[in-house]
Design an enzyme around this catalytic site. Structure first.
Site, PDB file in Angstrom:
ATOM      1  N   HIS A   1     -30.183   4.014 -23.252  1.00  0.00           N
ATOM      2  CA  HIS A   1     -30.221   4.590 -24.465  1.00  0.00           C
ATOM      3  C   HIS A   1     -28.977   5.321 -24.575  1.00  0.00           C
ATOM      4  O   HIS A   1     -28.195   5.413 -25.334  1.00  0.00           O
ATOM      5  CB  HIS A   1     -31.433   5.403 -24.755  1.00  0.00           C
ATOM      6  CG  HIS A   1     -32.709   4.627 -24.520  1.00  0.00           C
ATOM      7  ND1 HIS A   1     -33.118   3.628 -25.550  1.00  0.00           N
ATOM      8  CD2 HIS A   1     -33.543   4.549 -23.567  1.00  0.00           C
ATOM      9  CE1 HIS A   1     -34.282   3.288 -24.835  1.00  0.00           C
ATOM     10  NE2 HIS A   1     -34.686   3.654 -23.752  1.00  0.00           N
TER      11      HIS A   1
HETATM   12  O1  RIB Z   1     -36.539   6.792 -26.685  1.00  0.00           O
HETATM   13  C1  RIB Z   1     -35.594   6.965 -25.759  1.00  0.00           C
HETATM   14  C2  RIB Z   1     -35.168   8.316 -25.688  1.00  0.00           C
HETATM   15  O2  RIB Z   1     -36.069   9.040 -24.938  1.00  0.00           O
HETATM   16  C3  RIB Z   1     -33.804   8.438 -24.493  1.00  0.00           C
HETATM   17  O3  RIB Z   1     -33.280   9.562 -24.957  1.00  0.00           O
HETATM   18  C4  RIB Z   1     -34.519   8.786 -23.228  1.00  0.00           C
HETATM   19  O4  RIB Z   1     -33.880   9.639 -22.545  1.00  0.00           O
HETATM   20  C5  RIB Z   1     -35.964   9.808 -23.866  1.00  0.00           C
HETATM   21  O5  RIB Z   1     -35.457  10.756 -23.919  1.00  0.00           O
END
Ligand code: RIB
Ligand code: CA
Length: 311
Positions: free
Chosen positions: A241
């Site tokens: 992500h």
């Molecule tokens: O939903 C994904 C996000 O939530 C990313 O930033 C992961 O690190 C968590 O913080």
């Protein structure tokens, strides 16, 4: 002239890879790393951010502690995804580099006030508590922000923590409402994009085969981090992500999206934290975000592997 950025983060294995990518890229100057409670509590996110900086042999990076809970709600964490340390997958030495004494929110305000207008980009990759608090305390900084490039939200992918909401937005929806409504140039990397930035055996093996400690650490983190998404979505590997935000700064052409209106649900318990993205432009509400929809995953991983190998 390198682009000046501040990374606001809740490490988390994917946050760690985003920080490493930024530190490996001479196009970017990391003015500071501001930590927030999210994946794990603040005492761990501040520890993890320094562990990552030391892994990259950058003990000079300024790391700040920020807010230890959302603006108006109890903290929700994600140990079930990231493990109890927040960086499960490999055990690294405790950090020796210091935590800065200033509060992250003061650092955000002071930096935006002292750097020339429009020259600092904010990269929030956790809940938006620090950013929103800075905006509330010093509204004059909003017009000084070059761009906010954040990881959060979802439209076609809908939720990953509830059926309706993505984790970063869900943890502090009031903060997200402030940031999405502030009017600063905003680029959003939602799950619609990050769920296409999946590791696979070949990519993880390439990290593991790198000389030095960094590549193998990234492989160990993704091996741990992928099990949650594999079980839940049956996906091939871990969605990276947070590195999507940094990759966008380096090679924006890897991504595509639309300038649309995005509102945040803060009233309904059922859909709390949902990013209501007007992807089909049916509301007539003014566009407030460049909401990404697709990524060239092969190009993303080629960039990531090439840069991480430099550390
Ligand atoms: O939903 C994904 C996000 O939530 C990313 O930033 C992961 O690190 C968590 O913080
Ligand atoms: Ca994160």
């Amino acid at each position: 002239m390198a682009r000046k950025i501040i990374i606001d983060t809740d490490p988390g294995q994917d946050d760690a890879v985003a920080i490493l990518l930024a530190l490996a890229s001479p196009e970017l100057e990391v003015l500071g790393i501001t930590c927030v409670a999210g994946n794990v509590p603040l005492n761990l996110t501040t520890k993890n951010a320094r562990i990552v900086c030391e892994l990259a042999q950058r003990p000079d990076i300024k790391v700040f502690a920020g807010c230890d809970k959302p603006i108006a709600r109890k903290l929700v964490t994600a140990e079930h995804v990231h493990g109890k340390t927040g960086l499960d997958g490999i055990t690294l030495p405790d950090p020796e580099m210091p935590l800065q004494t200033a509060h992250a929110v003061d650092f955000l305000i002071d930096t935006l006030r002292h750097e020339p207008v429009g020259t600092v980009t904010l990269c929030p990759i956790g809940p938006l508590t620090n950013i929103a608090t800075a905006m509330q305390r010093a509204p004059d900084i909003i017009g000084r922000i070059q761009e906010i490039v954040l990881m959060g939200g979802a439209y076609f992918e809908v939720g990953n923590i509830t059926p309706a909401a993505e984790f970063n937005i869900y943890v502090d929806p009031e903060a997200a409402k402030i940031v999405f409504g502030a009017g600063a140039p905003l680029t959003v990397m939602p799950l619609d994009v990050t769920h296409k930035a999946l590791t696979n055996r070949t990519r993880v093996d390439a990290f593991r085969a790198m000389p030095g400690r960094v590549g193998p650490a990234v492989a160990s983190w993704t091996d741990f981090f992928e099990r949650y998404d594999k079980e839940k979505y049956g996906s091939e590997g871990a969605p990276l992500h947070d590195p999507c935000t940094i990759a966008y700064l380096l090679r924006p052409e890897l991504f595509s999206g639309r300038e649309i209106n995005v509102e945040i649900e803060t009233g309904s318990e059922l859909t709390l934290g949902m990013t209501v993205a007007d992807w089909w432009r049916v509301t007539g509400r003014p566009a407030n975000a460049r909401f990404m929809g697709d990524v060239d995953a092969a190009g993303f991983f080629a960039l990531l592997l090439e840069r991480i190998a430099r550390l």
